[in-house]
Design an enzyme around this catalytic site. Structure first.
Site, PDB file in Angstrom:
ATOM      1  N   LEU A   1       0.771  -1.407   0.031  1.00  0.00           N
ATOM      2  CA  LEU A   1       0.158   0.157   0.027  1.00  0.00           C
ATOM      3  C   LEU A   1       1.000   1.320   0.061  1.00  0.00           C
ATOM      4  O   LEU A   1       0.434   2.440   0.101  1.00  0.00           O
ATOM      5  CB  LEU A   1      -0.881  -0.137   1.103  1.00  0.00           C
ATOM      6  CG  LEU A   1      -1.984  -1.153   1.094  1.00  0.00           C
ATOM      7  CD1 LEU A   1      -2.857  -1.028   2.307  1.00  0.00           C
ATOM      8  CD2 LEU A   1      -2.550  -1.152  -0.149  1.00  0.00           C
ATOM      9  N   CYS A   2       2.242   1.107  -0.244  1.00  0.00           N
ATOM     10  CA  CYS A   2       3.035   2.130  -0.317  1.00  0.00           C
ATOM     11  C   CYS A   2       2.953   2.958  -1.748  1.00  0.00           C
ATOM     12  O   CYS A   2       2.760   2.326  -2.728  1.00  0.00           O
ATOM     13  CB  CYS A   2       4.460   1.918  -0.056  1.00  0.00           C
ATOM     14  SG  CYS A   2       4.936   1.752   1.546  1.00  0.00           S
ATOM     15  N   HIS A   3       2.862   4.380  -1.746  1.00  0.00           N
ATOM     16  CA  HIS A   3       2.870   4.948  -2.876  1.00  0.00           C
ATOM     17  C   HIS A   3       4.253   4.754  -3.650  1.00  0.00           C
ATOM     18  O   HIS A   3       5.371   4.974  -3.041  1.00  0.00           O
ATOM     19  CB  HIS A   3       2.491   6.468  -2.662  1.00  0.00           C
ATOM     20  CG  HIS A   3       1.155   6.628  -2.480  1.00  0.00           C
ATOM     21  ND1 HIS A   3       0.581   6.495  -0.839  1.00  0.00           N
ATOM     22  CD2 HIS A   3      -0.177   7.023  -3.142  1.00  0.00           C
ATOM     23  CE1 HIS A   3      -0.473   6.837  -0.880  1.00  0.00           C
ATOM     24  NE2 HIS A   3      -1.030   6.934  -2.030  1.00  0.00           N
TER      25      HIS A   3
ATOM     26  N   MET B   1       8.852   4.855   5.001  1.00  0.00           N
ATOM     27  CA  MET B   1       9.043   3.666   4.494  1.00  0.00           C
ATOM     28  C   MET B   1      10.296   3.252   3.679  1.00  0.00           C
ATOM     29  O   MET B   1      10.934   2.391   4.107  1.00  0.00           O
ATOM     30  CB  MET B   1       7.828   2.965   3.852  1.00  0.00           C
ATOM     31  CG  MET B   1       6.594   2.910   4.838  1.00  0.00           C
ATOM     32  SD  MET B   1       6.540   2.499   6.305  1.00  0.00           S
ATOM     33  CE  MET B   1       7.085   0.910   6.026  1.00  0.00           C
ATOM     34  N   GLU B   2      10.652   4.229   2.999  1.00  0.00           N
ATOM     35  CA  GLU B   2      11.809   3.906   2.027  1.00  0.00           C
ATOM     36  C   GLU B   2      12.956   4.293   2.837  1.00  0.00           C
ATOM     37  O   GLU B   2      13.786   3.400   2.798  1.00  0.00           O
ATOM     38  CB  GLU B   2      11.806   5.310   1.229  1.00  0.00           C
ATOM     39  CG  GLU B   2      10.913   5.181  -0.186  1.00  0.00           C
ATOM     40  CD  GLU B   2       9.384   5.153   0.397  1.00  0.00           C
ATOM     41  OE1 GLU B   2       8.568   4.988  -0.573  1.00  0.00           O
ATOM     42  OE2 GLU B   2       9.131   5.901   1.441  1.00  0.00           O
TER      43      GLU B   2
ATOM     44  N   ASP C   1      23.590 -11.723   5.021  1.00  0.00           N
ATOM     45  CA  ASP C   1      23.773 -12.676   3.984  1.00  0.00           C
ATOM     46  C   ASP C   1      25.205 -12.852   3.590  1.00  0.00           C
ATOM     47  O   ASP C   1      25.707 -13.992   3.550  1.00  0.00           O
ATOM     48  CB  ASP C   1      22.887 -12.169   2.603  1.00  0.00           C
ATOM     49  CG  ASP C   1      23.279 -12.910   1.432  1.00  0.00           C
ATOM     50  OD1 ASP C   1      22.882 -14.451   1.649  1.00  0.00           O
ATOM     51  OD2 ASP C   1      23.789 -12.635   0.469  1.00  0.00           O
TER      52      ASP C   1
END
Length: 150
Positions: free
Chosen positions: A75-77, A111-112, A126
């Site tokens: 739901l992120c733009h 969010m980014e 990793d």
């Protein structure tokens, strides 16, 4: 409790309409940490991890991840980022990752920033998993966010 913005009246997922919001400079900063064994840190600092330069690759992975956030989080733009900075720094018992994201838009870039940190930490995990079985990622958090008129 206030209504959740990403849930519609029927309780279903909803991408928020930000079309009515003004274009503003949006900036967010995030950080996180990965605890490593002393031997792992020595290998990183001497560039002896077989997969390559852990710090540089983690920083690049974080930048790439920030640019893909809307593809990873439903739901992120999608945003036109104007700046992404990811800095990984070795410390006494691990690596700290800090990010800064910036855009001119109608919604924030938190969010980014958080995605950049998370992916950088996952990349370190990793790259070091063959030599360190006790790594712990922690303290992933938003440090700040701001918006200002252009």
């Amino acid at each position: 409790m206030s209504q959740l913005s990403h849930i519609n009246d029927e309780g279903k997922a909803n991408m928020v309409d930000v079309g009515h919001k003004p274009q503003q400079v949006r900036i967010a900063k995030a950080s996180g940490y990965i605890q490593l064994q002393p031997e792992t840190l020595k290998l990183i600092n001497k560039s002896l991890i077989k997969k390559g330069d852990v710090i540089t690759i983690a920083e690049i992975a974080g930048i790439q991840a920030a640019k893909e956030t809307s593809r990873l989080i439903p739901l992120c733009h999608p945003l036109q980022l104007t700046k992404v900075e990811v800095k990984a720094t070795t410390e006494k018992d691990g690596v700290r990752v800090n990010s800064l994201t910036k855009c001119i838009g109608q919604t924030g870039v938190e969010m980014e920033a958080l995605t950049a940190v998370s992916m950088a930490l996952l990349t370190i995990y990793d790259m070091c998993k063959a030599v360190d079985k006790k790594m712990v990622m922690s303290d992933i958090k938003l440090e700040s966010k701001e918006k200002k008129d252009q």
